[in-house]
Design an enzyme around this catalytic site. Structure first.
Site, mmCIF file in Angstrom:
data_model
loop_
_atom_site.group_PDB
_atom_site.id
_atom_site.type_symbol
_atom_site.label_atom_id
_atom_site.label_comp_id
_atom_site.label_asym_id
_atom_site.label_seq_id
_atom_site.Cartn_x
_atom_site.Cartn_y
_atom_site.Cartn_z
ATOM 1 N N GLY A 2 116.177 -52.171 37.882
ATOM 2 C CA GLY A 2 115.138 -53.044 37.934
ATOM 3 C C GLY A 2 114.153 -52.931 39.241
ATOM 4 O O GLY A 2 114.306 -52.090 39.787
ATOM 5 N N HIS A 17 109.438 -45.357 38.818
ATOM 6 C CA HIS A 17 110.216 -45.514 37.600
ATOM 7 C C HIS A 17 109.206 -45.397 36.486
ATOM 8 O O HIS A 17 109.582 -44.774 35.353
ATOM 9 C CB HIS A 17 110.745 -47.137 37.474
ATOM 10 C CG HIS A 17 111.828 -47.366 38.543
ATOM 11 N ND1 HIS A 17 111.555 -48.380 39.580
ATOM 12 C CD2 HIS A 17 113.138 -47.122 38.573
ATOM 13 C CE1 HIS A 17 112.622 -48.394 40.440
ATOM 14 N NE2 HIS A 17 113.426 -47.751 39.844
ATOM 15 N N ASP A 42 116.151 -39.878 45.286
ATOM 16 C CA ASP A 42 117.386 -40.080 45.284
ATOM 17 C C ASP A 42 118.200 -38.688 44.970
ATOM 18 O O ASP A 42 119.117 -38.540 44.032
ATOM 19 C CB ASP A 42 118.110 -41.044 44.051
ATOM 20 C CG ASP A 42 117.399 -42.428 44.721
ATOM 21 O OD1 ASP A 42 117.840 -42.978 45.665
ATOM 22 O OD2 ASP A 42 116.768 -42.973 43.874
#
Length: 282
Positions: A31, A37, A151
């Site tokens: 979230g 995203h 990441d």
């Protein structure tokens, strides 16, 4: 866009898509969505017939004293972004749906790559990441799963897990999305004060200083010289503390003495109380 809160809900919808021979892309998130995203959802929508996203703040990947309770949450805003970018189903489970009473089975990655970089200061982190990602893969059964290259260690660990366990899913890495001043988009950027946010742009400047050393060496630079150049810039950031700056093999995450194709230059820096990560690949 369908909102599902239970495993059975997700499986029912996806099984219908499977009966129609539709391909499924999956974007797992915690979230607090941002443009990074959104780019994953867009790529999944371009490459797959249907897209599933999960919004779940996974407690098992947070260590003692980390920001589980304060991690930003705004599911309504997340849903607007997901639907706008082409998501067909969002899985938003309660913690007890993923970790029911008596849950005791975890994925414990033993590769040395999980003990390096972020794994040094977050020793249980990748146990939690691998456990929840494997569970989500088993629930959603995607053809492709999309992860951000910001990441980088997480991406490498998940690729290793997928290969080791023969998971029938293609792991797709997607480029880091940045602010205009170079700061990598991150949900944790919301923790930064106005002054800290300005200072955080120097992380990208530091990486660019490292990239310059590599370019001037024709791609094969001493890792120590690259780390030194990055460290020098970061040391100028007010109220900052370096967690790590390393040059490693982008697949195994083991240290390299010289850079070359596929070398990952990765950093983790505290600015104030906020820990930020960034990287680039040679």
């Amino acid at each position: 866009m369908i909102t599902a809160e239970t495993v059975n809900n997700v499986r029912e919808v996806v099984s219908g898509w499977r009966r129609d021979n539709l391909t499924v892309g999956f974007v797992p998130t915690m979230g607090a969505l941002h443009e990074g995203h959104a780019s994953l959802i867009r790529q999944a929508a371009e490459e797959c017939d249907r897209v599933v996203a999960s919004v779940f703040v996974n407690p098992t990947q947070f260590g003692k004293g980390e920001d589980l309770d304060s991690y930003p949450r705004d599911f309504g805003r997340d849903c607007k972004i997901l639907e706008q970018e082409g998501c067909d189903l969002v899985f938003h489970p309660d913690v007890t749906e993923i970790y029911p009473d008596g849950f005791s089975t975890y994925v414990n990655p033993e590769a040395e790559m999980t003990c390096r970089l972020c794994g040094k200061s977050r020793p249980s982190h990748f146990r939690g990441v691998c456990t929840v990602v494997l569970k989500l893969f088993n629930i959603v059964t995607p053809d492709r799963a999309y992860f951000g290259e910001k990441d980088a260690q997480q991406l490498a660990v998940i690729r290793r897990m997928a290969a080791d366990l023969n998971l029938p899913v293609q792991i797709v890495g997607c480029p880091t999305v940045r602010e205009a001043d170079g700061l990598a988009k991150s949900s944790r950027n919301a923790y930064l004060t106005e002054d800290e946010r300005k200072d955080a742009a120097m992380i990208f400047q530091a990486l660019e200083a490292g990239r310059k050393v590599i370019d001037e060496a024709g791609g094969e630079a001493s890792s120590d010289k690259v780390v030194s150049a990055i460290s020098q810039v970061i040391s100028e950031i007010r109220d900052s503390r370096i967690d790590y700056i390393e040059a490693v093999d982008g697949t195994t995450l083991m240290p390299v003495e010289k850079t070359g194709p596929g070398t990952l230059i990765a950093v983790a820096v505290f600015i104030g109380n906020t820990r930020l990560i960034d990287n680039f690949t040679v």
